[in-house]
Design an enzyme around this catalytic site. Sequence first.
Site, PDB file in Angstrom:
ATOM      1  N   LYS A  28      -6.521 -45.106  33.005  1.00 15.47           N
ATOM      2  CA  LYS A  28      -7.175 -43.956  32.364  1.00 15.47           C
ATOM      3  C   LYS A  28      -8.558 -43.689  32.956  1.00 15.47           C
ATOM      4  O   LYS A  28      -8.877 -42.556  33.323  1.00 15.47           O
ATOM      5  CB  LYS A  28      -7.315 -44.190  30.838  1.00 15.47           C
ATOM      6  CG  LYS A  28      -6.005 -44.460  30.127  1.00 15.47           C
ATOM      7  CD  LYS A  28      -6.210 -44.662  28.630  1.00 15.47           C
ATOM      8  CE  LYS A  28      -7.016 -45.867  28.234  1.00 15.47           C
ATOM      9  NZ  LYS A  28      -6.401 -47.186  28.576  1.00 15.47           N
ATOM     10  N   ARG A  58      -5.444 -56.762  23.131  1.00 17.78           N
ATOM     11  CA  ARG A  58      -5.658 -55.311  23.347  1.00 17.78           C
ATOM     12  C   ARG A  58      -4.321 -54.581  23.423  1.00 17.78           C
ATOM     13  O   ARG A  58      -4.174 -53.469  22.906  1.00 17.78           O
ATOM     14  CB  ARG A  58      -6.462 -55.089  24.634  1.00 17.78           C
ATOM     15  CG  ARG A  58      -7.950 -55.416  24.461  1.00 17.78           C
ATOM     16  CD  ARG A  58      -8.631 -55.694  25.776  1.00 17.78           C
ATOM     17  NE  ARG A  58      -8.634 -54.572  26.694  1.00 17.78           N
ATOM     18  CZ  ARG A  58      -8.838 -54.694  28.017  1.00 17.78           C
ATOM     19  NH1 ARG A  58      -9.045 -55.879  28.555  1.00 17.78           N
ATOM     20  NH2 ARG A  58      -8.836 -53.625  28.775  1.00 17.78           N
ATOM     21  N   ARG A  60      -7.886 -43.017  19.222  1.00 18.45           N
ATOM     22  CA  ARG A  60      -7.031 -44.198  19.303  1.00 18.45           C
ATOM     23  C   ARG A  60      -6.403 -44.534  17.959  1.00 18.45           C
ATOM     24  O   ARG A  60      -5.601 -45.472  17.886  1.00 18.45           O
ATOM     25  CB  ARG A  60      -7.876 -45.416  19.710  1.00 18.45           C
ATOM     26  CG  ARG A  60      -8.001 -45.610  21.194  1.00 18.45           C
ATOM     27  CD  ARG A  60      -9.019 -46.727  21.418  1.00 18.45           C
ATOM     28  NE  ARG A  60      -8.633 -47.606  22.459  1.00 18.45           N
ATOM     29  CZ  ARG A  60      -9.211 -47.616  23.662  1.00 18.45           C
ATOM     30  NH1 ARG A  60     -10.151 -46.764  23.975  1.00 18.45           N
ATOM     31  NH2 ARG A  60      -8.823 -48.475  24.567  1.00 18.45           N
ATOM     32  N   ARG A  82      -9.129 -57.406  37.900  1.00 15.67           N
ATOM     33  CA  ARG A  82     -10.475 -56.888  37.600  1.00 15.67           C
ATOM     34  C   ARG A  82     -11.356 -57.991  37.007  1.00 15.67           C
ATOM     35  O   ARG A  82     -12.564 -58.033  37.266  1.00 15.67           O
ATOM     36  CB  ARG A  82     -10.380 -55.701  36.624  1.00 15.67           C
ATOM     37  CG  ARG A  82     -11.744 -55.075  36.343  1.00 15.67           C
ATOM     38  CD  ARG A  82     -11.639 -53.797  35.537  1.00 15.67           C
ATOM     39  NE  ARG A  82     -11.162 -54.050  34.194  1.00 15.67           N
ATOM     40  CZ  ARG A  82     -10.825 -53.100  33.320  1.00 15.67           C
ATOM     41  NH1 ARG A  82     -10.907 -51.834  33.674  1.00 15.67           N
ATOM     42  NH2 ARG A  82     -10.405 -53.407  32.124  1.00 15.67           N
ATOM     43  N   ARG A  88     -15.270 -58.459  33.427  1.00 11.33           N
ATOM     44  CA  ARG A  88     -15.406 -57.741  32.150  1.00 11.33           C
ATOM     45  C   ARG A  88     -15.015 -58.674  31.007  1.00 11.33           C
ATOM     46  O   ARG A  88     -13.979 -59.352  31.078  1.00 11.33           O
ATOM     47  CB  ARG A  88     -14.520 -56.479  32.179  1.00 11.33           C
ATOM     48  CG  ARG A  88     -14.990 -55.412  31.207  1.00 11.33           C
ATOM     49  CD  ARG A  88     -14.261 -54.110  31.417  1.00 11.33           C
ATOM     50  NE  ARG A  88     -13.397 -53.817  30.276  1.00 11.33           N
ATOM     51  CZ  ARG A  88     -12.757 -52.684  30.104  1.00 11.33           C
ATOM     52  NH1 ARG A  88     -12.875 -51.724  31.009  1.00 11.33           N
ATOM     53  NH2 ARG A  88     -11.997 -52.481  29.053  1.00 11.33           N
TER      54      ARG A  88
HETATM   55  P1  AP5 Z   1      -8.688 -48.477  34.549  1.00  9.76           P
HETATM   56  O1  AP5 Z   1      -8.736 -47.163  35.223  1.00  9.76           O
HETATM   57  O2  AP5 Z   1      -9.962 -49.058  34.013  1.00  9.76           O
HETATM   58  O3  AP5 Z   1      -7.599 -48.419  33.383  1.00  9.76           O
HETATM   59  P2  AP5 Z   1      -7.797 -48.087  31.858  1.00  9.76           P
HETATM   60  O4  AP5 Z   1      -6.509 -47.570  31.365  1.00  9.76           O
HETATM   61  O5  AP5 Z   1      -9.018 -47.239  31.667  1.00  9.76           O
HETATM   62  O6  AP5 Z   1      -8.032 -49.577  31.352  1.00  9.76           O
HETATM   63  P3  AP5 Z   1      -9.175 -50.185  30.476  1.00  9.76           P
HETATM   64  O7  AP5 Z   1      -8.961 -51.653  30.538  1.00  9.76           O
HETATM   65  O8  AP5 Z   1     -10.534 -49.704  30.862  1.00  9.76           O
HETATM   66  O9  AP5 Z   1      -8.759 -49.545  29.114  1.00  9.76           O
HETATM   67  P4  AP5 Z   1      -8.942 -49.965  27.657  1.00  9.76           P
HETATM   68  O10 AP5 Z   1      -8.266 -48.882  26.941  1.00  9.76           O
HETATM   69  O11 AP5 Z   1      -8.502 -51.345  27.345  1.00  9.76           O
HETATM   70  O12 AP5 Z   1     -10.534 -50.043  27.564  1.00  9.76           O
HETATM   71  P5  AP5 Z   1     -11.651 -49.029  27.100  1.00  9.76           P
HETATM   72  O13 AP5 Z   1     -12.748 -49.161  28.037  1.00  9.76           O
HETATM   73  O14 AP5 Z   1     -11.109 -47.693  26.808  1.00  9.76           O
HETATM   74  O15 AP5 Z   1      -7.962 -49.502  35.519  1.00  9.76           O
HETATM   75  C1  AP5 Z   1      -7.843 -50.865  35.203  1.00  9.76           C
HETATM   76  C2  AP5 Z   1      -7.860 -51.651  36.518  1.00  9.76           C
HETATM   77  O16 AP5 Z   1      -6.728 -51.262  37.302  1.00  9.76           O
HETATM   78  C3  AP5 Z   1      -9.106 -51.354  37.380  1.00  9.76           C
HETATM   79  O17 AP5 Z   1      -9.478 -52.514  38.040  1.00  9.76           O
HETATM   80  C4  AP5 Z   1      -8.606 -50.295  38.379  1.00  9.76           C
HETATM   81  O18 AP5 Z   1      -9.306 -50.317  39.582  1.00  9.76           O
HETATM   82  C5  AP5 Z   1      -7.145 -50.693  38.554  1.00  9.76           C
HETATM   83  N1  AP5 Z   1      -6.262 -49.549  38.819  1.00  9.76           N
HETATM   84  C6  AP5 Z   1      -6.298 -48.313  38.241  1.00  9.76           C
HETATM   85  N2  AP5 Z   1      -5.309 -47.533  38.730  1.00  9.76           N
HETATM   86  C7  AP5 Z   1      -4.619 -48.300  39.630  1.00  9.76           C
HETATM   87  C8  AP5 Z   1      -3.483 -48.061  40.462  1.00  9.76           C
HETATM   88  N3  AP5 Z   1      -2.834 -46.866  40.462  1.00  9.76           N
HETATM   89  N4  AP5 Z   1      -3.059 -49.064  41.242  1.00  9.76           N
HETATM   90  C9  AP5 Z   1      -3.677 -50.295  41.240  1.00  9.76           C
HETATM   91  N5  AP5 Z   1      -4.779 -50.577  40.481  1.00  9.76           N
HETATM   92  C10 AP5 Z   1      -5.229 -49.594  39.681  1.00  9.76           C
HETATM   93  O19 AP5 Z   1     -12.052 -49.688  25.691  1.00  9.76           O
HETATM   94  C11 AP5 Z   1     -12.623 -50.962  25.652  1.00  9.76           C
HETATM   95  C12 AP5 Z   1     -12.890 -51.348  24.212  1.00  9.76           C
HETATM   96  O20 AP5 Z   1     -13.827 -50.436  23.620  1.00  9.76           O
HETATM   97  C13 AP5 Z   1     -11.697 -51.331  23.258  1.00  9.76           C
HETATM   98  O21 AP5 Z   1     -10.926 -52.506  23.339  1.00  9.76           O
HETATM   99  C14 AP5 Z   1     -12.402 -51.180  21.917  1.00  9.76           C
HETATM  100  O22 AP5 Z   1     -12.981 -52.390  21.516  1.00  9.76           O
HETATM  101  C15 AP5 Z   1     -13.512 -50.200  22.260  1.00  9.76           C
HETATM  102  N6  AP5 Z   1     -13.083 -48.811  22.098  1.00  9.76           N
HETATM  103  C16 AP5 Z   1     -13.009 -47.877  23.097  1.00  9.76           C
HETATM  104  N7  AP5 Z   1     -12.591 -46.705  22.604  1.00  9.76           N
HETATM  105  C17 AP5 Z   1     -12.398 -46.898  21.281  1.00  9.76           C
HETATM  106  C18 AP5 Z   1     -11.940 -46.061  20.245  1.00  9.76           C
HETATM  107  N8  AP5 Z   1     -11.596 -44.771  20.464  1.00  9.76           N
HETATM  108  N9  AP5 Z   1     -11.838 -46.573  19.009  1.00  9.76           N
HETATM  109  C19 AP5 Z   1     -12.199 -47.856  18.748  1.00  9.76           C
HETATM  110  N10 AP5 Z   1     -12.624 -48.714  19.695  1.00  9.76           N
HETATM  111  C20 AP5 Z   1     -12.717 -48.234  20.956  1.00  9.76           C
END
Ligand code: AP5
Length: 194
Positions: A14, A145, A89, A128, A134
Amino acid sequence: MTRLLLVGPPGAGKGTQAAILAETFGVPAISTGDIFRSNVANETLLGLQVKAIMEAGEYVPDALTNEIVADRLSQADARVGFLLDGYPRTIDQVNELDRILATDNTALDVVVLLEADTDVVVARLLKRANEQGRADDTEEVIRNRMDVYAEQTSPLIDVYDKRHLVVRVDGLGAVADVTARIVDALAARGLASA
Ligand code: AP5
């Protein structure tokens, strides 16, 4: 005006795709995860409130998250549209986003669901962890998660499906290939890049 949501499990890509699509469509990418992480890094009051929750892979309470998004969407750059990454979410967050958009007499255009196998996303997140360290990328927290996503966020797909907003995109393969799939899917919905 382009108003998009990017939904998908942790590691689906994402954040990676949001950064590229924001450029392509000329709208700000708004990531609640990034907002929270930057507050944790800067040790703000919000950061202190959410640090332990994030490190456990749980969700930040809706009231706090909704307040932050309402404030961010009220800023001038979001008037041209936005790409929300990682929000909403929960059902409560869907309701809050509906309320915010209704206030402005606007609505979402498309919800992009990035699909990826669990094995692949876990491998991405562990890679990562090695590269960036992280705090929530340990194997145990990644598993939590995934569970939290399955319990609290995957039901949102049904909600948006009933509104005919969801496009499903294969998140596997090279980053550029995934972007091309999303751009094609959005074009098929009448959303052209800037
Ligand atoms: P990346 O692009 O970061 O993927 P992502 O789907 O964004 O994964 P995240 O781990 O960042 O998502 P998340 O939903 O767990 O965390 P968020 O920050 O939203 O890619 C991941 C890895 O893969 C990277 O190393 C990238 O380079 C690699 N990659 C990407 N595409 C690729 C490809 N095609 N091929 C190979 N490699 C690839 O949330 C974190 C925390 O914040 C949550 O757990 C929660 O505690 C809090 N939070 C955030 N939003 C909310 C909300 N709305 N409500 C409540 N709590 C929230």
